[in-house]
Scaffold this motif. Sequence first.
Motif, PDB file in Angstrom:
ATOM      1  N   PRO A 168       0.813  -1.234   0.000  1.00 16.82           N
ATOM      2  CA  PRO A 168       0.000   0.000   0.000  1.00 16.82           C
ATOM      3  C   PRO A 168       0.841   1.276   0.000  1.00 16.82           C
ATOM      4  N   THR A 169       2.052   1.216   0.573  1.00 13.26           N
ATOM      5  CA  THR A 169       2.884   2.427   0.615  1.00 13.26           C
ATOM      6  C   THR A 169       3.429   2.796  -0.755  1.00 13.26           C
ATOM      7  N   HIS A 170       3.426   1.840  -1.698  1.00 13.60           N
ATOM      8  CA  HIS A 170       3.974   2.132  -3.026  1.00 13.60           C
ATOM      9  C   HIS A 170       3.108   3.141  -3.770  1.00 13.60           C
ATOM     10  N   GLN A 171       1.820   3.182  -3.416  1.00 12.84           N
ATOM     11  CA  GLN A 171       0.900   4.091  -4.097  1.00 12.84           C
ATOM     12  C   GLN A 171       0.408   5.217  -3.193  1.00 12.84           C
ATOM     13  N   GLU A 172       0.843   5.233  -1.951  1.00 14.84           N
ATOM     14  CA  GLU A 172       0.375   6.247  -1.012  1.00 14.84           C
ATOM     15  C   GLU A 172       0.823   7.638  -1.477  1.00 14.84           C
ATOM     16  N   PRO A 173      -0.060   8.616  -1.475  1.00 14.18           N
ATOM     17  CA  PRO A 173       0.310   9.958  -1.965  1.00 14.18           C
ATOM     18  C   PRO A 173       1.483  10.588  -1.213  1.00 14.18           C
ATOM     19  N   LEU A 174       1.650  10.227   0.057  1.00 13.48           N
ATOM     20  CA  LEU A 174       2.724  10.837   0.849  1.00 13.48           C
ATOM     21  C   LEU A 174       3.873   9.866   1.080  1.00 13.48           C
ATOM     22  N   SER A 175       4.032   8.876   0.176  1.00 16.56           N
ATOM     23  CA  SER A 175       5.220   8.023   0.155  1.00 16.56           C
ATOM     24  C   SER A 175       6.132   8.492  -0.969  1.00 16.56           C
ATOM     25  N   VAL A 176       7.438   8.322  -0.766  1.00 21.64           N
ATOM     26  CA  VAL A 176       8.373   8.791  -1.789  1.00 21.64           C
ATOM     27  C   VAL A 176       9.576   7.854  -1.862  1.00 21.64           C
ATOM     28  N   THR A 177      10.185   7.766  -3.039  1.00 23.19           N
ATOM     29  CA  THR A 177      11.415   7.016  -3.247  1.00 23.19           C
ATOM     30  C   THR A 177      12.534   7.994  -3.591  1.00 23.19           C
ATOM     31  N   LEU A 178      13.772   7.535  -3.501  1.00 26.02           N
ATOM     32  CA  LEU A 178      14.895   8.401  -3.852  1.00 26.02           C
ATOM     33  C   LEU A 178      14.857   8.765  -5.332  1.00 26.02           C
ATOM     34  N   GLN A 179      14.456   7.834  -6.181  1.00 25.55           N
ATOM     35  CA  GLN A 179      14.349   8.150  -7.601  1.00 25.55           C
ATOM     36  C   GLN A 179      13.378   9.293  -7.848  1.00 25.55           C
ATOM     37  N   GLU A 180      12.298   9.346  -7.091  1.00 30.18           N
ATOM     38  CA  GLU A 180      11.335  10.436  -7.261  1.00 30.18           C
ATOM     39  C   GLU A 180      11.929  11.778  -6.852  1.00 30.18           C
TER      40      GLU A 180
END
Length: 580
Positions: free
Chosen positions: A162-174
């Motif tokens: 679920p965190t992969h699509q959460e609006p307030l989750s982020v990855t370093l690539q982003e």
Amino acid sequence: MKECPFGEKCYRKNPIHFGEFSHAHLDAIYEKGNGGGDYDIPDKYSSELIHTQLKLLEKVLPKPAAAKAKESSAAVPEAPRNAPTSRATASASSSSSSSNGIASTSSAAARDTSNLAKKQKLAERNIRDYIPVVVEKGGMAKKLERAAPYNMFLTAITDSKPTHQEPLSVTLQEILDESLGEIESSVQINFMVDIGWLLGHYYFAGILDKPLLVLYGDESPELLGIGKFKPQVTAIGVKMPTPFATSHTKMMLLGYADGSMRVVISTANLYEDDWHNRTQGLWISPLLPAMSEDADTAAGESLTGFRQDLMLYLVEYKISQLQPWIARIRKSDFSAINVFFVGSVPGGHREGSVRGHPWGHARLGSLLAKHAAPIEDRIPVVCQSSSIGSLGANVQAWIQQDFVNSLRKDSSPGGKLRQMPSFKMIYPSFNNVSGSHDGMIGGGCLPYGKNTNDRQPWLKGHLQQWKSSDRHRSRAMPHIKSYTRYNLADQSVNWFVLTSANLSKAAWGSFNKNASLQPCLRIANYEAGVLFLPRFVTGEETFPLGNNRDGVPAFPLPYDVPLTPYLPDDKPFLMDYLQG
């Protein structure tokens, strides 16, 4: 190929590292095996780690039989060996010609299209070999826009879908995504840096050839002399004045081709595990445009004084390579920033007439005393960090006398006798860790030891478990550090701090106890964080908690409330549990 400086202790798990460094112990196991996961791993090694590393060797250095099998089948292409070499590597020419040097336009175009499609598939497969959570490129600018006014994110958790699509989750690539700007140069200030892993991210972001300045705190043999192999990288170890002090800040400065820049304050180290199954927090600034050369020196400052405080902080490093960035910050428009910079720098610090206390918990206290709306004394101070220092023989020794005494301040007029608010500390219990995504290994980011815990048994009465069901992170152990006061009765948050600073005297500072001297706050570490105060972020007295209020979005706390106190049988997780 160079031998890995970590030898048998190498914990790396990325293909680029194994393309650049050899490992005698892995080579010996690899040569004896027949591939396909059939290896005889000696008992002295971690079977799971060694097996993962051998699988990477299979991709980077396939055996002849395996290579032939790959050629004759439609198998997934192997990960790029020595991938971080240049931006051109990722976009090599796909044009071709016929054997006599002449080809029809239509056939050449068809081949170009076919080759381009193959290369796109290859890049996608390779990035998924390297980065566990891959979000479609180009969307980060809109995600950041939707995250206003707080701009605060948690890292995506590999094993929590679920965190992969959460609006307030982020990855370093982003964070490196081109939709935020075309990066022309950057600074990474951090404690632990796996340079191979970091450059892998720069490679996939298409910015590997751009100048990168790395300031690091933890010793890393791979960073010594990196400029000889990667001339675009300058790595500088931050020298500390005392043996047990730490350069613990996690900050990014991103410079864009149009002259603008961005600041990122984080809690995550720059190595794989911290961006895998650990809860981390990040604040990402709005775009900070370049100002004209003739702009007034006072122009472009935020109402919170963020630009000045950031420059004063960077000056404390006394590193000449930061000077161009300090000059760039001075000429950038920071007026869109709505948070305060709260830092710690090593040394002894006294209150000044202009800024009040400059650093540490005293600085936070000065800001709260000036700007925080009045808060009822019964509202607790809630702390949460990934490590706990030596706090003293009782709760009064440092927690109440120094730390909570600063964090309880607000702008109430003086004269009223104030009570000391209660103190609560969120720290994972043994059961929290054993039930985490990574089991007991999930506690690897929680370096709180038995010796320290035994000296402060009083702390258990203040401990709260790690629960984050609302954010799908109860099983992702927290490396995030945060401090706040919130009121459950009226569903409001009074203020919130996101920072690299753990609950310790080294991070926040301790006042001298000599009554004959002007109070001096002694700090050991470099730390950096941001303070969210409602009056500057939303224009109101408090942030909404839980639900939106009159169009103002709820503040995104990283954990569930109400808190869950330790049960009588609960005990804090200690690093000693991983050592025998």
